[in-house]
Design an enzyme around this catalytic site. Structure first.
Site, PDB file in Angstrom:
ATOM      1  N   SER A 141       0.773  -1.169   0.083  1.00  0.00           N
ATOM      2  CA  SER A 141       0.074  -0.018  -0.059  1.00  0.00           C
ATOM      3  C   SER A 141       0.910   1.231   0.055  1.00  0.00           C
ATOM      4  CB  SER A 141      -0.699  -0.038   1.162  1.00  0.00           C
ATOM      5  OG  SER A 141      -1.531   1.365   1.152  1.00  0.00           O
ATOM      6  N   TYR A 156      -0.904  -0.436  10.594  1.00  0.00           N
ATOM      7  CA  TYR A 156      -1.183  -1.233   8.988  1.00  0.00           C
ATOM      8  C   TYR A 156      -0.036  -0.707   8.049  1.00  0.00           C
ATOM      9  CZ  TYR A 156      -3.767  -1.133   4.262  1.00  0.00           C
ATOM     10  OH  TYR A 156      -4.023  -1.496   3.129  1.00  0.00           O
ATOM     11  N   LYS A 160       2.302  -3.362   5.981  1.00  0.00           N
ATOM     12  CA  LYS A 160       2.443  -3.090   4.395  1.00  0.00           C
ATOM     13  C   LYS A 160       3.782  -2.843   3.948  1.00  0.00           C
ATOM     14  CE  LYS A 160      -1.999  -4.028   3.209  1.00  0.00           C
ATOM     15  NZ  LYS A 160      -1.991  -5.304   2.541  1.00  0.00           N
TER      16      LYS A 160
HETATM   17  P1  NAD Z   1     -11.824  -5.828   0.886  1.00  0.00           P
HETATM   18  O1  NAD Z   1     -12.119  -5.909   2.323  1.00  0.00           O
HETATM   19  O2  NAD Z   1     -12.927  -5.742  -0.245  1.00  0.00           O
HETATM   20  O3  NAD Z   1     -11.151  -6.997   0.694  1.00  0.00           O
HETATM   21  C1  NAD Z   1     -10.234  -7.724   1.610  1.00  0.00           C
HETATM   22  C2  NAD Z   1     -10.752  -9.395   1.519  1.00  0.00           C
HETATM   23  O4  NAD Z   1      -9.551 -10.106   2.368  1.00  0.00           O
HETATM   24  C3  NAD Z   1     -12.243  -9.703   2.082  1.00  0.00           C
HETATM   25  O5  NAD Z   1     -12.729 -10.435   0.961  1.00  0.00           O
HETATM   26  C4  NAD Z   1     -12.004 -10.321   2.997  1.00  0.00           C
HETATM   27  O6  NAD Z   1     -12.891 -11.392   3.752  1.00  0.00           O
HETATM   28  C5  NAD Z   1     -10.434 -10.849   2.976  1.00  0.00           C
HETATM   29  N1  NAD Z   1      -9.908 -11.388   4.153  1.00  0.00           N
HETATM   30  C6  NAD Z   1      -9.788 -10.602   5.541  1.00  0.00           C
HETATM   31  N2  NAD Z   1      -8.960 -11.439   6.234  1.00  0.00           N
HETATM   32  C7  NAD Z   1      -8.664 -12.605   5.655  1.00  0.00           C
HETATM   33  C8  NAD Z   1      -7.999 -13.671   6.120  1.00  0.00           C
HETATM   34  N3  NAD Z   1      -7.377 -13.964   7.361  1.00  0.00           N
HETATM   35  N4  NAD Z   1      -7.922 -14.761   5.273  1.00  0.00           N
HETATM   36  C9  NAD Z   1      -8.579 -14.640   4.074  1.00  0.00           C
HETATM   37  N5  NAD Z   1      -8.973 -13.686   3.466  1.00  0.00           N
HETATM   38  C10 NAD Z   1      -9.107 -12.560   4.245  1.00  0.00           C
HETATM   39  O7  NAD Z   1     -10.875  -4.694   0.732  1.00  0.00           O
HETATM   40  P2  NAD Z   1      -9.872  -4.467  -0.563  1.00  0.00           P
HETATM   41  O8  NAD Z   1      -9.757  -2.688  -0.608  1.00  0.00           O
HETATM   42  O9  NAD Z   1     -10.321  -4.998  -1.826  1.00  0.00           O
HETATM   43  O10 NAD Z   1      -8.528  -4.937  -0.022  1.00  0.00           O
HETATM   44  C11 NAD Z   1      -7.676  -5.895  -0.702  1.00  0.00           C
HETATM   45  C12 NAD Z   1      -6.093  -5.652  -0.359  1.00  0.00           C
HETATM   46  O11 NAD Z   1      -5.738  -4.064  -1.031  1.00  0.00           O
HETATM   47  C13 NAD Z   1      -6.011  -5.730   1.165  1.00  0.00           C
HETATM   48  O12 NAD Z   1      -4.482  -6.219   1.466  1.00  0.00           O
HETATM   49  C14 NAD Z   1      -5.727  -4.033   1.401  1.00  0.00           C
HETATM   50  O13 NAD Z   1      -4.973  -3.763   2.653  1.00  0.00           O
HETATM   51  C15 NAD Z   1      -5.284  -3.671   0.111  1.00  0.00           C
HETATM   52  N6  NAD Z   1      -5.273  -2.268  -0.388  1.00  0.00           N
HETATM   53  C16 NAD Z   1      -6.433  -1.488  -0.437  1.00  0.00           C
HETATM   54  C17 NAD Z   1      -6.343  -0.281  -0.786  1.00  0.00           C
HETATM   55  C18 NAD Z   1      -7.833   0.487  -0.798  1.00  0.00           C
HETATM   56  O14 NAD Z   1      -7.706   1.734  -1.024  1.00  0.00           O
HETATM   57  N7  NAD Z   1      -8.827  -0.065  -1.146  1.00  0.00           N
HETATM   58  C19 NAD Z   1      -5.301   0.611  -0.855  1.00  0.00           C
HETATM   59  C20 NAD Z   1      -4.035  -0.218  -0.740  1.00  0.00           C
HETATM   60  C21 NAD Z   1      -3.979  -1.470  -0.479  1.00  0.00           C
END
Ligand code: NAD
Length: 250
Positions: A141, A156, A160
Site C-alpha cells: 500500500s 497497517y 504493508k
Molecule cells: P476488501 O475488504 O473488499 O477485501 C479484503 C478481503 O480479504 C475480504 O474479502 C476479506 O474477507 C478478506 N480477508 C480478510 N481477512 C482474511 C484472512 N485472514 N484470510 C483470508 N482472507 C481474508 O478490501 P480491498 O480494498 O479489496 O483490499 C484488498 C487488499 O488491498 C488489502 O490487502 C488491502 O489492505 C489492500 N489495499 C487496499 C487499498 C484501498 O484503498 N482499497 C489501498 C491499498 C491497499
C-alpha cells in the site's frame, strides 16, 4: 488477448464483491486463467468463483492459519494440477493513532497483512519450485511508503512495509528457481475497506494530491496484477509498482 492462457492463479481475499481481489480474479479469468479464490467464508468464496464461470473454484482459507494454507494449497494442486500465479491480496485495516494501538490490534493487523503473506507463499513456493516457474504478487500500500495512508493506522503501515521487505527477500531467494516476486502499492482505491469512511470534504482534499485527479478503481489495481502475473513481466522481480494516480511523485 489471453495473457494467462493455461495458467492457474490463486488469489487470497478475493470473495469481497467490490474488492480488488475479485476484480483481479475476473480480469485473470477473462485472460484465460483458471482461478482459485481464497477467503474466510467457503460459501462466499464459492459464489465468487461461480460468478467467473465453471472453471474456477472457491476455498475457505484464513491466511493467518498455517495449516489451513498448506491444506488448501494441497487441495488446489490436486484439483488444478499446477499453480503458476499467487496474488497475496487478503488484508484488513484499522484506523488508529500510534498511542492507541494495543496488543490485540497490532497482532490482528500484522497477522492478516504480513504473516498471511508468509504462510500462503510458504505453501505455494514448493509447487512453483517443482514447476521451475511462478509469479507471486503481493499487496502492499501507499501507506507503506508514506508512513501512513488515509485510513490505516501505523500498524497497517508497518505491516504493508513489511510486505515490501518480505517480497524482496523471496525474490532474491527464489529467482534461481524461475520464480518472480513483486509488489503493488495502491493509493486510495474505492472498495468496501473504505466505503462510507471518507467525507466529501476529505475526498476533495485527497484529490488535490492526486495528479490524475480521481480516486482509483479496482480494475486499476487488477491491471497491474495482470501484468505481473503474465509473461509480459518475465524479467521483473523484486519490483514495486505504484498504482496511485501519481500521488507519490517526487
Ligand atoms: P476488501 O475488504 O473488499 O477485501 C479484503 C478481503 O480479504 C475480504 O474479502 C476479506 O474477507 C478478506 N480477508 C480478510 N481477512 C482474511 C484472512 N485472514 N484470510 C483470508 N482472507 C481474508 O478490501 P480491498 O480494498 O479489496 O483490499 C484488498 C487488499 O488491498 C488489502 O490487502 C488491502 O489492505 C489492500 N489495499 C487496499 C487499498 C484501498 O484503498 N482499497 C489501498 C491499498 C491497499
Amino acid at each position: 488477448t489471453h495473457l494467462l492462457d493455461g495458467k492457474v492463479a490463486v488469489i487470497s481475499g478475493a470473495a469481497s464483491p467490490r474488492g480488488i481481489g475479485l476484480a483481479t480474479a475476473r480480469m485473470f479469468a477473462r485472460h484465460g486463467a483458471r482461478v482459485a479464490i481464497l477467503d474466510l467464508n467457503e460459501a462466499d468464496a464459492s459464489a465468487a468463483a461461480a460468478s467467473l464461470g465453471a472453471a474456477h473454484r472457491g476455498y475457505a482459507c484464513d491466511v493467518t492459519d498455517r495449516d489451513a494454507c498448506q491444506a488448501t494449497i494441497e487441495r488446489i494442486v490436486r484439483e488444478f494440477d499446477r499453480i503458476d500465479v499467487l496474488v497475496n491480496n487478503a488484508g484488513i485495516t484499522q484506523p488508529a493513532k500510534l498511542l492507541d494501538i494495543d496488543a490485540a490490534g497490532w497482532d490482528r493487523i500484522l497477522d492478516v497483512n504480513l504473516r498471511g503473506v508468509l504462510y500462503l507463499s510458504q505453501a505455494v513456493l514448493p509447487q512453483m519450485k517443482k514447476q521451475r516457474s511462478g509469479s507471486i504478487a503481493c499487496m502492499s500500500s501507499v501507506s507503506a511508503q508514506r508512513g501512513g495512508g488515509i485510513l490505516g493506522g501505523p500498524h497497517y503501515s508497518a505491516a504493508k512495509a513489511g510486505v515490501l521487505g518480505l517480497a524482496k527477500a523471496m525474490a532474491r531467494e527464489f529467482g534461481i528457481d524461475g520464480i518472480r516476486v513483486n509488489c503493488v502499492t495502491p493509493g486510495l482505491i474505492q472498495t468496501d475497506i473504505n466505503a462510507g469512511k471518507i467525507s466529501d470534504e476529505k475526498r476533495a482534499e485527497i484529490l488535490t494530491g492526486i495528479p490524475l485527479n480521481r480516486l482509483g478503481g479496482v480494475d486499476d489495481v487488477a491491471g497491474a496484477f495482470l501484468f505481473l502475473a503474465s509473461d509480459l513481466s518475465s524479467y521483473i522481480t523484486g519490483a514495486v509498482i505504484d498504482v496511485n494516480g501519481g500521488m507519490l511523485i517526487h
